[in-house]
Design a protein around this motif. Sequence first.
Motif, short mmCIF file in Angstrom:
data_model
loop_
_atom_site.label_atom_id
_atom_site.label_comp_id
_atom_site.label_asym_id
_atom_site.label_seq_id
_atom_site.Cartn_x
_atom_site.Cartn_y
_atom_site.Cartn_z
N ALA A 273 -19.81 164.15 93.80
CA ALA A 273 -21.11 163.61 93.38
C ALA A 273 -21.62 164.37 92.17
CB ALA A 273 -22.10 163.70 94.53
N CYS A 274 -21.25 165.64 92.06
CA CYS A 274 -21.81 166.48 91.00
C CYS A 274 -20.80 166.94 89.96
CB CYS A 274 -22.47 167.71 91.61
SG CYS A 274 -23.75 167.31 92.80
N HIS A 275 -19.50 166.83 90.25
CA HIS A 275 -18.50 167.40 89.34
C HIS A 275 -17.38 166.41 89.01
CE1 HIS A 275 -19.88 171.57 89.52
NE2 HIS A 275 -19.98 171.46 90.84
N THR A 276 -17.02 166.34 87.72
CA THR A 276 -15.79 165.64 87.34
C THR A 276 -14.69 166.69 87.20
OG1 THR A 276 -16.33 165.85 84.99
CG2 THR A 276 -17.01 163.81 86.09
N THR A 277 -13.44 166.23 87.25
CA THR A 277 -12.32 167.19 87.22
C THR A 277 -11.31 166.91 86.10
OG1 THR A 277 -11.18 165.79 88.81
CG2 THR A 277 -12.36 167.68 89.71
N ASP A 278 -11.50 165.79 85.37
CA ASP A 278 -10.53 165.47 84.33
C ASP A 278 -10.79 166.27 83.06
OD1 ASP A 278 -12.90 163.98 84.49
OD2 ASP A 278 -12.16 162.48 83.08
N LYS A 279 -9.69 166.41 82.28
CA LYS A 279 -9.79 167.16 81.02
C LYS A 279 -10.79 166.46 80.10
CE LYS A 279 -6.55 169.14 77.68
NZ LYS A 279 -5.10 169.20 77.35
N GLY A 280 -11.79 167.18 79.63
CA GLY A 280 -12.81 166.60 78.74
C GLY A 280 -13.76 165.68 79.48
N GLY A 281 -13.77 165.72 80.82
CA GLY A 281 -14.66 164.86 81.60
C GLY A 281 -16.12 165.21 81.39
N LYS A 282 -16.95 164.24 81.72
CA LYS A 282 -18.40 164.42 81.51
C LYS A 282 -18.97 165.42 82.50
CE LYS A 282 -19.60 159.98 81.56
NZ LYS A 282 -20.47 158.83 81.75
N HIS A 283 -20.06 166.05 82.09
CA HIS A 283 -20.81 166.85 83.04
C HIS A 283 -21.68 165.90 83.84
CE1 HIS A 283 -19.44 170.27 80.89
NE2 HIS A 283 -20.18 170.07 79.82
N ARG A 284 -21.82 166.19 85.11
CA ARG A 284 -22.78 165.43 85.90
C ARG A 284 -23.95 166.35 86.22
NH1 ARG A 284 -18.52 162.28 89.65
NH2 ARG A 284 -17.83 160.78 88.08
N VAL A 285 -24.38 166.35 87.49
CA VAL A 285 -25.40 167.33 87.89
C VAL A 285 -24.82 168.73 87.67
CG1 VAL A 285 -26.79 168.17 89.80
CG2 VAL A 285 -26.35 165.73 89.58
N GLY A 286 -23.54 168.85 87.98
CA GLY A 286 -22.83 170.10 87.73
C GLY A 286 -21.85 169.94 86.58
N PRO A 287 -21.33 171.04 86.06
CA PRO A 287 -20.42 170.97 84.92
C PRO A 287 -19.04 170.41 85.29
CG PRO A 287 -20.56 173.21 85.73
CD PRO A 287 -21.57 172.42 86.49
N ASN B 106 -11.45 181.08 84.00
CA ASN B 106 -12.37 181.00 82.87
C ASN B 106 -13.57 181.90 83.10
OD1 ASN B 106 -13.33 180.11 80.43
ND2 ASN B 106 -13.57 177.96 81.06
N LYS B 107 -14.30 182.17 82.00
CA LYS B 107 -15.55 182.93 82.15
C LYS B 107 -16.56 182.05 82.86
CE LYS B 107 -15.86 186.72 79.23
NZ LYS B 107 -16.76 187.54 78.43
N MET B 108 -17.38 182.67 83.69
CA MET B 108 -18.39 181.91 84.42
C MET B 108 -19.41 181.31 83.47
SD MET B 108 -19.32 184.39 87.56
CE MET B 108 -18.02 185.13 88.52
N ALA B 109 -19.86 180.12 83.82
CA ALA B 109 -20.99 179.49 83.13
C ALA B 109 -20.78 179.36 81.63
CB ALA B 109 -22.27 180.28 83.44
N THR B 110 -19.57 178.94 81.22
CA THR B 110 -19.31 178.81 79.78
C THR B 110 -18.79 177.42 79.41
OG1 THR B 110 -17.14 179.83 80.13
CG2 THR B 110 -18.89 181.27 79.30
N GLY B 111 -18.87 176.44 80.32
CA GLY B 111 -18.47 175.08 79.96
C GLY B 111 -19.36 174.58 78.84
N SER B 112 -18.74 174.06 77.72
CA SER B 112 -19.57 173.74 76.55
C SER B 112 -20.42 172.50 76.81
CB SER B 112 -18.71 173.56 75.30
OG SER B 112 -17.91 172.43 75.46
N GLY B 113 -21.65 172.56 76.34
CA GLY B 113 -22.56 171.43 76.45
C GLY B 113 -23.21 171.30 77.83
N TYR B 114 -23.11 172.33 78.64
CA TYR B 114 -23.79 172.27 79.94
C TYR B 114 -24.81 173.40 79.99
CZ TYR B 114 -24.76 172.04 84.91
OH TYR B 114 -25.41 171.92 86.11
#
Length: 175
Positions: A82-96, A104-112
């Motif tokens: 409901a909150c997360h997509t998993t595909d490469k380059g997928g959209k952010h939802r409620v969650g990144p 990866n570094k925590m909390a560094t998804g771009s555009g979220y």
Amino acid sequence: MHFSFLEKFGASILIVMWLVWGSHTIGNFVSPEPAKANAIKIAGVATTTTAKVEKKEPQDALVLLAKADPKKGKKTFGKCKACHTTDKGGKHRVGPNLWNVVGNKMATGSGYSYSNALKGKGGEWTYKNLDAFLKSPRRFAKGTKMTFAGVRKATERADLLVFLRTLSDSPKPLP
Ligand code: HEC
């Protein structure tokens, strides 16, 4: 020989007394045995209790990773979809989007826009950190935006972790 009634009676009383005394003596001989049996029983109870403790769900999902199943993890991920997509380059939802999140570094998804709580942690998403976060997001990062109670079962978290691991072109080696 001819016994009178009284003689027979007397003899039978003697026999009864002898039997009572005899069984009592035998009883004394036998009694140490049940004591031993009890000791064995107690030992048995002790071993079953330890067995139970060993069978208890481990709190740490990391020890279960080798046996974890990414396919099961994908199913469990239904809780997160409901909150997360998993595909490469997928959209952010409620969650990144969670592509490449392991390692990866925590909390560094771009555009979220992450919460300060998660940004403030400043570590990497090692398997250990992910396990702790998924067990209880709020305990791991007090004030996180991820309003999700957590996955209590260690086996489920292990499956989730090996599933998250597949979301990458070069999956991170298991610990
Ligand atoms: C109700 C929505 C919601 C659900 C359900 C949810 N999450 Fe999240 N998740 C979020 C939000 C919001 C954030 C951002 C947290 C923050 O910034 O504090 C997040 C962050 C994350 C992060 C950190 C990502 C990063 O880029 O640092 C991971 C990993 C994660 N979630 C995994 C999961 C998994 C696995 C599940 C399912 C077991 C799940 N989430 C369920 C909303 C959700």
